[in-house]
Design a protein around this motif. Structure first.
Motif, mmCIF file in Angstrom:
data_model
loop_
_atom_site.group_PDB
_atom_site.id
_atom_site.type_symbol
_atom_site.label_atom_id
_atom_site.label_comp_id
_atom_site.label_asym_id
_atom_site.label_seq_id
_atom_site.Cartn_x
_atom_site.Cartn_y
_atom_site.Cartn_z
ATOM 1 N N ALA A 1 0.850 -1.184 0.000
ATOM 2 C CA ALA A 1 0.000 0.000 0.000
ATOM 3 C C ALA A 1 0.885 1.234 0.000
ATOM 4 C CB ALA A 1 -0.922 0.012 1.216
ATOM 5 N N PRO A 2 0.440 2.329 -0.640
ATOM 6 C CA PRO A 2 1.223 3.567 -0.612
ATOM 7 C C PRO A 2 1.366 4.092 0.819
ATOM 8 C CG PRO A 2 -0.510 3.669 -2.278
ATOM 9 C CD PRO A 2 -0.794 2.469 -1.448
ATOM 10 N N LEU A 3 2.509 4.711 1.081
ATOM 11 C CA LEU A 3 2.776 5.292 2.393
ATOM 12 C C LEU A 3 3.574 6.563 2.178
ATOM 13 C CD1 LEU A 3 2.477 4.800 5.504
ATOM 14 C CD2 LEU A 3 4.749 3.763 5.407
ATOM 15 N N GLY A 4 2.869 7.669 1.948
ATOM 16 C CA GLY A 4 3.560 8.905 1.623
ATOM 17 C C GLY A 4 4.324 8.729 0.326
ATOM 18 N N GLY A 5 5.616 9.016 0.353
ATOM 19 C CA GLY A 5 6.444 8.813 -0.824
ATOM 20 C C GLY A 5 7.080 7.448 -0.879
ATOM 21 N N ALA A 6 6.606 6.535 -0.045
ATOM 22 C CA ALA A 6 7.156 5.184 0.034
ATOM 23 C C ALA A 6 6.039 4.163 -0.168
ATOM 24 C CB ALA A 6 7.841 4.979 1.382
ATOM 25 N N THR A 7 6.374 2.896 0.046
ATOM 26 C CA THR A 7 5.398 1.817 -0.065
ATOM 27 C C THR A 7 5.527 0.906 1.144
ATOM 28 O OG1 THR A 7 5.562 1.858 -2.477
ATOM 29 C CG2 THR A 7 4.571 -0.102 -1.483
ATOM 30 N N ARG A 8 4.414 0.625 1.773
ATOM 31 C CA ARG A 8 4.400 -0.357 2.858
ATOM 32 C C ARG A 8 4.166 -1.734 2.243
ATOM 33 N NH1 ARG A 8 0.072 1.062 5.470
ATOM 34 N NH2 ARG A 8 -1.217 -0.716 4.860
ATOM 35 N N VAL A 9 5.007 -2.701 2.608
ATOM 36 C CA VAL A 9 4.936 -4.035 2.021
ATOM 37 C C VAL A 9 4.824 -5.072 3.138
ATOM 38 C CG1 VAL A 9 6.142 -5.757 0.623
ATOM 39 C CG2 VAL A 9 6.275 -3.331 0.003
ATOM 40 N N GLU A 10 3.811 -5.942 3.019
ATOM 41 C CA GLU A 10 3.659 -7.051 3.951
ATOM 42 C C GLU A 10 4.368 -8.273 3.385
ATOM 43 O OE1 GLU A 10 0.703 -5.319 2.976
ATOM 44 O OE2 GLU A 10 0.978 -4.010 4.710
ATOM 45 N N LEU A 11 5.017 -9.026 4.261
ATOM 46 C CA LEU A 11 5.789 -10.195 3.842
ATOM 47 C C LEU A 11 5.159 -11.479 4.371
ATOM 48 C CD1 LEU A 11 9.311 -8.730 4.632
ATOM 49 C CD2 LEU A 11 8.161 -8.786 2.412
ATOM 50 N N ASP A 12 5.535 -12.596 3.748
ATOM 51 C CA ASP A 12 4.916 -13.862 4.127
ATOM 52 C C ASP A 12 5.357 -14.370 5.495
ATOM 53 O OD1 ASP A 12 7.486 -14.534 3.452
ATOM 54 O OD2 ASP A 12 6.948 -16.125 2.032
ATOM 55 N N ASP A 13 6.407 -13.774 6.075
ATOM 56 C CA ASP A 13 6.813 -14.164 7.425
ATOM 57 C C ASP A 13 6.080 -13.365 8.497
ATOM 58 O OD1 ASP A 13 7.960 -11.649 7.244
ATOM 59 O OD2 ASP A 13 10.017 -12.330 7.495
ATOM 60 N N GLY A 14 5.118 -12.536 8.078
ATOM 61 C CA GLY A 14 4.341 -11.735 9.022
ATOM 62 C C GLY A 14 4.910 -10.354 9.261
ATOM 63 N N GLY A 15 6.082 -10.073 8.730
ATOM 64 C CA GLY A 15 6.695 -8.770 8.910
ATOM 65 C C GLY A 15 6.162 -7.739 7.939
ATOM 66 N N THR A 16 6.397 -6.482 8.273
ATOM 67 C CA THR A 16 6.009 -5.365 7.414
ATOM 68 C C THR A 16 7.200 -4.442 7.274
ATOM 69 O OG1 THR A 16 3.739 -5.499 8.236
ATOM 70 C CG2 THR A 16 4.357 -3.507 7.060
ATOM 71 N N VAL A 17 7.460 -3.985 6.058
ATOM 72 C CA VAL A 17 8.599 -3.114 5.787
ATOM 73 C C VAL A 17 8.145 -1.908 5.002
ATOM 74 C CG1 VAL A 17 10.233 -5.037 5.847
ATOM 75 C CG2 VAL A 17 9.202 -4.354 3.658
ATOM 76 N N VAL A 18 9.023 -0.914 4.945
ATOM 77 C CA VAL A 18 8.786 0.291 4.158
ATOM 78 C C VAL A 18 9.866 0.344 3.085
ATOM 79 C CG1 VAL A 18 8.692 2.802 4.178
ATOM 80 C CG2 VAL A 18 7.728 1.503 6.091
ATOM 81 N N VAL A 19 9.440 0.579 1.856
ATOM 82 C CA VAL A 19 10.340 0.522 0.701
ATOM 83 C C VAL A 19 10.354 1.872 0.003
ATOM 84 C CG1 VAL A 19 10.889 -0.700 -1.437
ATOM 85 C CG2 VAL A 19 9.723 -1.912 0.430
ATOM 86 N N LYS A 20 11.571 2.350 -0.311
ATOM 87 C CA LYS A 20 11.751 3.586 -1.063
ATOM 88 C C LYS A 20 12.708 3.333 -2.213
ATOM 89 C CE LYS A 20 11.240 6.859 2.802
ATOM 90 N NZ LYS A 20 11.901 7.991 3.492
ATOM 91 N N GLN A 21 12.633 4.190 -3.225
ATOM 92 C CA GLN A 21 13.518 4.091 -4.371
ATOM 93 C C GLN A 21 14.013 5.463 -4.757
ATOM 94 O OE1 GLN A 21 11.733 3.025 -8.148
ATOM 95 N NE2 GLN A 21 13.553 1.901 -8.810
ATOM 96 N N GLY A 22 15.247 5.534 -5.281
ATOM 97 C CA GLY A 22 15.749 6.776 -5.825
ATOM 98 C C GLY A 22 17.074 7.196 -5.229
ATOM 99 N N ALA A 23 17.648 8.244 -5.813
ATOM 100 C CA ALA A 23 18.963 8.717 -5.393
ATOM 101 C C ALA A 23 19.041 9.082 -3.911
ATOM 102 C CB ALA A 23 19.369 9.913 -6.260
ATOM 103 N N PRO A 24 18.010 9.710 -3.316
ATOM 104 C CA PRO A 24 18.125 10.082 -1.899
ATOM 105 C C PRO A 24 18.265 8.904 -0.947
ATOM 106 C CG PRO A 24 16.395 11.355 -2.971
ATOM 107 C CD PRO A 24 16.799 10.288 -3.932
ATOM 108 N N THR A 25 17.968 7.689 -1.391
ATOM 109 C CA THR A 25 18.029 6.551 -0.474
ATOM 110 C C THR A 25 19.448 6.255 -0.013
ATOM 111 O OG1 THR A 25 18.177 4.949 -2.296
ATOM 112 C CG2 THR A 25 15.975 5.501 -1.482
ATOM 113 N N VAL A 26 20.449 6.610 -0.808
ATOM 114 C CA VAL A 26 21.837 6.362 -0.402
ATOM 115 C C VAL A 26 22.171 7.176 0.840
ATOM 116 C CG1 VAL A 26 24.256 6.534 -1.102
ATOM 117 C CG2 VAL A 26 22.523 5.821 -2.764
ATOM 118 N N ALA A 27 21.840 8.471 0.806
ATOM 119 C CA ALA A 27 22.089 9.334 1.958
ATOM 120 C C ALA A 27 21.235 8.922 3.142
ATOM 121 C CB ALA A 27 21.815 10.792 1.583
ATOM 122 N N GLU A 28 19.977 8.544 2.885
ATOM 123 C CA GLU A 28 19.094 8.173 3.991
ATOM 124 C C GLU A 28 19.589 6.928 4.703
ATOM 125 O OE1 GLU A 28 14.423 7.014 4.879
ATOM 126 O OE2 GLU A 28 14.941 8.096 3.047
ATOM 127 N N ALA A 29 20.017 5.921 3.945
ATOM 128 C CA ALA A 29 20.513 4.693 4.557
ATOM 129 C C ALA A 29 21.749 4.973 5.404
ATOM 130 C CB ALA A 29 20.825 3.662 3.484
#
Length: 283
Positions: free
Chosen positions: A22-50
């Motif tokens: 599902a969309p989450l602001g400028g990111a995407t919330r993703v549910e996984l089969d192990d029951g976990g939930t993560v937030v996914v982003k893409q693009g050049a700013p992710t290098v600095a953010e990480a």
């Protein structure tokens, strides 16, 4: 070539299967089969953010969203479930924030280890290069003047508007207060990047760099934070601020306000100029 979807990138990078997204602001919330939930982003700013998230996590300060994967232009971090703000959590946050700042940085403007010189604050570019001088000259050169020029070039600032902020830069040595060593800053510490979760505070979306600790605190005050009085009191008890810090809040708010002018236009111009004039009156 088919563009990879966020849920597919998360599955590939984590070795799991995505079951929903599902969309989450400028990111995407993703549910996984192990029951976990993560937030996914893409693009050049992710290098600095990480790099910023890892650097802040190493400081022994507030909890920070964990980096689960950062590769191929993708960033995957833990999803933080949120709850109501709690006074005790606010006090713990204040103490932890003081520890994070005290962890320090190699210089004013310095990026996190592995972070690029061309960093970001939100969707605005931000220079992250360690300065040789002190905070005042660096703040004027790298955190005020570039955004004033951008606002002028976009027609958002008039010549008289620019003159007001230029006066702040010209007098900044007198406005800056006592010298302090570079602090390890979150750098974009508005209330939306402070998540209240099960009795704790978790920080997300940093624009991390070496700076003045009063800048993080001033940004908390800019758009309001629940229990901010408790955060500030706990911080001040753990790491007292220099005399006159309250009068310097507008000066430290100039940077995020100018970023808002550049990103969102003239609706923030009046507030920015009011902060500049308040900074000048505090001298």
């Amino acid at each position: 070539m088919t563009r990879e979807r966020p849920e597919d990138a998360a599955a590939r990078l984590l070795g799991a299967r995505a079951t929903g997204s599902a969309p989450l602001g400028g990111a995407t919330r993703v549910e996984l089969d192990d029951g976990g939930t993560v937030v996914v982003k893409q693009g050049a700013p992710t290098v600095a953010e990480a790099a910023g998230l890892r650097w802040l996590a190493d400081a022994g300060g507030p909890d920070v969203a964990r980096v689960l994967a950062a590769r191929d232009g993708w960033l995957v971090v833990e999803h933080v479930p949120t709850g109501p703000p709690e006074p005790a959590a606010a006090e713990r946050f204040g103490v932890a924030l003081a520890r994070m700042h005290a962890a320090g940085a190699p210089g004013f403007g310095a990026p996190p280890p592995g972070g690029p010189a061309g960093a970001w604050i939100g969707a605005a570019p931000m220079r992250a290069v360690a300065a040789e001088g002190g905070w005042a000259s660096w703040y004027a050169a790298d955190r005020i003047r570039p955004y004033v020029r951008a606002a002028r070039d976009a027609g958002t600032f008039t010549a008289s508007d620019v003159a007001v902020v230029d006066e702040v830069c010209a007098r900044i040595a007198d406005l800056a207060g006592p010298d302090e060593p570079p602090a390890r800053l979150h750098g974009d510490l508005w209330s939306g990047n402070v998540l209240w979760s099960a009795g704790r505070v978790v920080l997300i979306d940093p624009a991390a760099h070496g700076g003045h600790r009063e800048t993080d605190l001033a940004m908390l005050d800019l758009f309001g934070l629940p229990h901010l009085d408790r955060v500030r009191a706990a911080y001040a008890e753990a790491a007292p601020l220099a005399d006159g810090h309250a009068a310097r809040v507008p000066l430290h708010q100039l940077f995020p306000l100018l970023v808002h002018v550049v990103l969102f236009g003239g609706g923030y111009a009046g507030q920015t100029l009011a902060a500049a004039r308040a900074a000048l009156r505090a001298a």
